[in-house]
Design a protein around this motif. Structure first.
Motif, PDB file in Angstrom:
ATOM      1  N   ARG A   1      25.131 -29.092 -37.448  1.00 16.37           N
ATOM      2  CA  ARG A   1      26.150 -28.960 -38.492  1.00 16.37           C
ATOM      3  C   ARG A   1      27.537 -28.983 -37.883  1.00 16.37           C
ATOM      4  NH1 ARG A   1      24.553 -23.879 -42.243  1.00 16.37           N
ATOM      5  NH2 ARG A   1      22.718 -23.493 -41.007  1.00 16.37           N
ATOM      6  N   GLY A   2      28.516 -29.284 -38.700  1.00 16.26           N
ATOM      7  CA  GLY A   2      29.898 -29.220 -38.260  1.00 16.26           C
ATOM      8  C   GLY A   2      30.409 -30.534 -37.678  1.00 16.26           C
ATOM      9  N   THR A   3      31.666 -30.505 -37.301  1.00 18.49           N
ATOM     10  CA  THR A   3      32.313 -31.671 -36.713  1.00 18.49           C
ATOM     11  C   THR A   3      31.927 -31.783 -35.246  1.00 18.49           C
ATOM     12  OG1 THR A   3      34.202 -31.443 -38.210  1.00 18.49           O
ATOM     13  CG2 THR A   3      34.528 -32.771 -36.234  1.00 18.49           C
ATOM     14  N   VAL A   4      31.454 -32.963 -34.853  1.00 16.83           N
ATOM     15  CA  VAL A   4      31.007 -33.165 -33.481  1.00 16.83           C
ATOM     16  C   VAL A   4      31.671 -34.405 -32.891  1.00 16.83           C
ATOM     17  CG1 VAL A   4      28.796 -32.000 -33.788  1.00 16.83           C
ATOM     18  CG2 VAL A   4      28.972 -34.448 -34.275  1.00 16.83           C
ATOM     19  N   TYR A   5      31.764 -34.414 -31.561  1.00 18.84           N
ATOM     20  CA  TYR A   5      32.389 -35.498 -30.812  1.00 18.84           C
ATOM     21  C   TYR A   5      31.383 -36.069 -29.815  1.00 18.84           C
ATOM     22  CZ  TYR A   5      36.785 -33.384 -32.453  1.00 18.84           C
ATOM     23  OH  TYR A   5      37.802 -32.876 -33.229  1.00 18.84           O
ATOM     24  N   PRO A   6      31.401 -37.376 -29.580  1.00 17.77           N
ATOM     25  CA  PRO A   6      30.575 -37.925 -28.510  1.00 17.77           C
ATOM     26  C   PRO A   6      30.880 -37.207 -27.200  1.00 17.77           C
ATOM     27  CG  PRO A   6      31.495 -39.694 -29.841  1.00 17.77           C
ATOM     28  CD  PRO A   6      32.158 -38.438 -30.300  1.00 17.77           C
ATOM     29  N   ALA A   7      29.828 -36.883 -26.438  1.00 20.31           N
ATOM     30  CA  ALA A   7      30.032 -36.089 -25.227  1.00 20.31           C
ATOM     31  C   ALA A   7      29.013 -36.457 -24.165  1.00 20.31           C
ATOM     32  CB  ALA A   7      29.945 -34.598 -25.549  1.00 20.31           C
ATOM     33  N   VAL A   8      29.375 -36.153 -22.928  1.00 19.34           N
ATOM     34  CA  VAL A   8      28.484 -36.322 -21.785  1.00 19.34           C
ATOM     35  C   VAL A   8      28.727 -35.157 -20.834  1.00 19.34           C
ATOM     36  CG1 VAL A   8      30.096 -37.701 -20.396  1.00 19.34           C
ATOM     37  CG2 VAL A   8      27.634 -37.988 -20.088  1.00 19.34           C
ATOM     38  N   TYR A   9      27.671 -34.769 -20.115  1.00 11.74           N
ATOM     39  CA  TYR A   9      27.787 -33.668 -19.157  1.00 11.74           C
ATOM     40  C   TYR A   9      27.245 -34.124 -17.807  1.00 11.74           C
ATOM     41  CZ  TYR A   9      27.059 -29.152 -16.881  1.00 11.74           C
ATOM     42  OH  TYR A   9      27.073 -28.100 -15.991  1.00 11.74           O
ATOM     43  N   ILE A  10      28.090 -34.011 -16.770  1.00  8.88           N
ATOM     44  CA  ILE A  10      27.682 -34.311 -15.394  1.00  8.88           C
ATOM     45  C   ILE A  10      27.582 -32.985 -14.649  1.00  8.88           C
ATOM     46  CG2 ILE A  10      28.233 -35.558 -13.277  1.00  8.88           C
ATOM     47  CD1 ILE A  10      29.964 -37.438 -14.916  1.00  8.88           C
ATOM     48  N   PRO A  11      26.385 -32.543 -14.306  1.00 10.28           N
ATOM     49  CA  PRO A  11      26.240 -31.249 -13.637  1.00 10.28           C
ATOM     50  C   PRO A  11      26.767 -31.296 -12.205  1.00 10.28           C
ATOM     51  CG  PRO A  11      24.135 -32.355 -13.764  1.00 10.28           C
ATOM     52  CD  PRO A  11      25.088 -33.196 -14.547  1.00 10.28           C
TER      53      PRO A  11
ATOM     54  N   LYS B   1      23.466 -35.136 -19.012  1.00 12.02           N
ATOM     55  CA  LYS B   1      23.175 -34.833 -20.407  1.00 12.02           C
ATOM     56  C   LYS B   1      24.051 -35.686 -21.321  1.00 12.02           C
ATOM     57  CE  LYS B   1      21.713 -30.049 -19.636  1.00 12.02           C
ATOM     58  NZ  LYS B   1      21.895 -28.624 -20.053  1.00 12.02           N
ATOM     59  N   PHE B   2      23.456 -36.114 -22.414  1.00 12.82           N
ATOM     60  CA  PHE B   2      24.146 -36.971 -23.377  1.00 12.82           C
ATOM     61  C   PHE B   2      23.966 -36.410 -24.779  1.00 12.82           C
ATOM     62  CE2 PHE B   2      22.712 -39.366 -19.758  1.00 12.82           C
ATOM     63  CZ  PHE B   2      23.783 -40.171 -19.420  1.00 12.82           C
ATOM     64  N   GLY B   3      24.904 -36.745 -25.662  1.00 14.67           N
ATOM     65  CA  GLY B   3      24.801 -36.290 -27.046  1.00 14.67           C
ATOM     66  C   GLY B   3      26.169 -36.080 -27.650  1.00 14.67           C
ATOM     67  N   VAL B   4      26.328 -34.947 -28.332  1.00 18.39           N
ATOM     68  CA  VAL B   4      27.593 -34.604 -28.974  1.00 18.39           C
ATOM     69  C   VAL B   4      27.930 -33.154 -28.674  1.00 18.39           C
ATOM     70  CG1 VAL B   4      27.285 -36.289 -30.841  1.00 18.39           C
ATOM     71  CG2 VAL B   4      26.464 -33.942 -31.136  1.00 18.39           C
ATOM     72  N   ALA B   5      29.168 -32.788 -28.935  1.00 15.95           N
ATOM     73  CA  ALA B   5      29.613 -31.407 -28.734  1.00 15.95           C
ATOM     74  C   ALA B   5      30.680 -31.088 -29.761  1.00 15.95           C
ATOM     75  CB  ALA B   5      30.156 -31.204 -27.312  1.00 15.95           C
ATOM     76  N   THR B   6      30.821 -29.819 -30.060  1.00 19.35           N
ATOM     77  CA  THR B   6      31.893 -29.384 -30.950  1.00 19.35           C
ATOM     78  C   THR B   6      33.204 -29.359 -30.174  1.00 19.35           C
ATOM     79  OG1 THR B   6      31.383 -27.068 -30.449  1.00 19.35           O
ATOM     80  CG2 THR B   6      30.346 -28.031 -32.409  1.00 19.35           C
ATOM     81  N   ARG B   7      34.295 -29.205 -30.888  1.00 21.90           N
ATOM     82  CA  ARG B   7      35.620 -29.248 -30.271  1.00 21.90           C
ATOM     83  C   ARG B   7      35.767 -28.165 -29.205  1.00 21.90           C
ATOM     84  NH1 ARG B   7      40.428 -31.572 -31.316  1.00 21.90           N
ATOM     85  NH2 ARG B   7      42.310 -30.459 -30.710  1.00 21.90           N
ATOM     86  N   LYS B   8      36.361 -28.512 -28.082  1.00 20.89           N
ATOM     87  CA  LYS B   8      36.569 -27.585 -26.972  1.00 20.89           C
ATOM     88  C   LYS B   8      38.056 -27.500 -26.640  1.00 20.89           C
ATOM     89  CE  LYS B   8      32.177 -26.750 -26.366  1.00 20.89           C
ATOM     90  NZ  LYS B   8      31.773 -27.182 -27.710  1.00 20.89           N
ATOM     91  N   ASP B   9      38.429 -26.404 -25.946  1.00 26.23           N
ATOM     92  CA  ASP B   9      39.813 -26.229 -25.523  1.00 26.23           C
ATOM     93  C   ASP B   9      39.841 -25.525 -24.174  1.00 26.23           C
ATOM     94  OD1 ASP B   9      39.214 -23.575 -26.113  1.00 26.23           O
ATOM     95  OD2 ASP B   9      40.273 -23.602 -28.031  1.00 26.23           O
ATOM     96  N   ARG B  10      41.041 -25.256 -23.662  1.00 27.45           N
ATOM     97  CA  ARG B  10      41.187 -24.612 -22.354  1.00 27.45           C
ATOM     98  C   ARG B  10      40.575 -23.226 -22.340  1.00 27.45           C
ATOM     99  NH1 ARG B  10      41.296 -28.378 -19.043  1.00 27.45           N
ATOM    100  NH2 ARG B  10      40.429 -29.400 -20.844  1.00 27.45           N
ATOM    101  N   HIS B  11      40.660 -22.520 -23.452  1.00 26.51           N
ATOM    102  CA  HIS B  11      40.097 -21.166 -23.522  1.00 26.51           C
ATOM    103  C   HIS B  11      38.587 -21.207 -23.305  1.00 26.51           C
ATOM    104  CE1 HIS B  11      39.515 -17.004 -24.741  1.00 26.51           C
ATOM    105  NE2 HIS B  11      38.618 -17.412 -25.622  1.00 26.51           N
TER     106      HIS B  11
END
Length: 260
Positions: free
Chosen positions: A203-213, A126-136
């Protein structure tokens, strides 16, 4: 009358001057002193990526979600993901129009239904963007998986991403994000637009992201040796782009005010 002591000390290199004769007041301030803020830089974020992801420079491997350090802050930005699948090379006849049309027809997304996963290849990257993530976030996701529940795209952080199946070695996934007027995320495969994947609202702040299942090493029934595996390299430098952006207004991602 003789010169005063202070004047004499300065001339002769006394207590009011440094040992090399230059004034201590002229010593430049050290920009790397404690407490200084380093300038933002492009790259992949270890802190915001899944613990199961492996990062080496601008290359991603392993499994899970990986985010860039820098958010998309400009009106229109473009970047590329270069696919490294040594076990699935692209043969000369793989690039014909029939093959491209077949792969595009296998992508059928519904923008109005974020959780519609029916018929979706579970091993598609999967390709696209994601919102900010953390350990929680990743700990909560791990708890959901341990309970045997299947996380939705909204829960696993991929709601602003699209799966692109049947990828081959050296494929190029282009991602173009525009935020002014009508926010939109467009996707391209080897320079060809994928209109079925377009995301029209976010909407909101997004970051370039990728997902490898997990299990993506088995794509389309073809086993990829573990030693070779799957890796993706993100390219933010337009000098190294392999394809054209969908429009001239889409420039490379800029490191403006990123959070490291």
């Amino acid at each position: 009358m003789g010169a005063c002591c202070s004047c004499f000390d300065a001339i002769s290199g006394g207590k009011h001057s440094s040992q090399n004769g230059s004034s201590t007041e002229m010593t430049p301030r050290n920009n790397s002193s404690k407490g200084s803020i380093p300038p933002p830089s492009l790259g992949l974020s270890r802190a915001m990526s899944a613990p199961t992801i492996r990062l080496q420079g601008f290359t991603v491997s392993g499994s899970g979600l990986a985010l860039a350090k820098i958010p998309v802050e400009q009106d229109a930005a473009y970047w590329e993901w270069h696919v490294n699948l040594p076990g699935l090379p692209r043969y000369p006849d793989d690039g014909d129009e029939n093959d491209d049309e077949g792969r595009m027809q296998s992508i059928n997304m519904d923008d109005d239904n974020d959780n519609n996963n029916e018929g979706e290849d579970p091993y598609a990257l999967k390709f696209g963007v994601a919102t900010r993530k953390d350990r929680h976030f990743y700990k909560s996701l791990e708890n959901v998986e341990e309970e045997g529940d299947e996380a939705s795209s909204r829960d696993d952080g991929t709601v602003l991403m699209r799966p692109i199946p049947n990828l081959r070695h050296n494929d190029v996934i282009g991602v173009a994000v525009q935020q002014s007027d009508l926010p939109m995320i467009q996707f391209l495969l080897n320079g060809e637009p994928l209109p079925e994947c377009t995301i029209n609202r976010f909407r909101g702040t997004v970051y370039p992201a990728v997902y490898i299942p997990p299990g993506a090493a088995e794509c389309g029934g073809d086993r990829i040796d573990d030693d070779e595996g799957i890796s993706l390299t993100v390219e933010f430098d337009e000098d190294h782009f392999r394809e054209m952006s969908p429009h001239a207004r889409f420039g490379p991602l800029l490191a403006a005010r990123g959070i490291l």
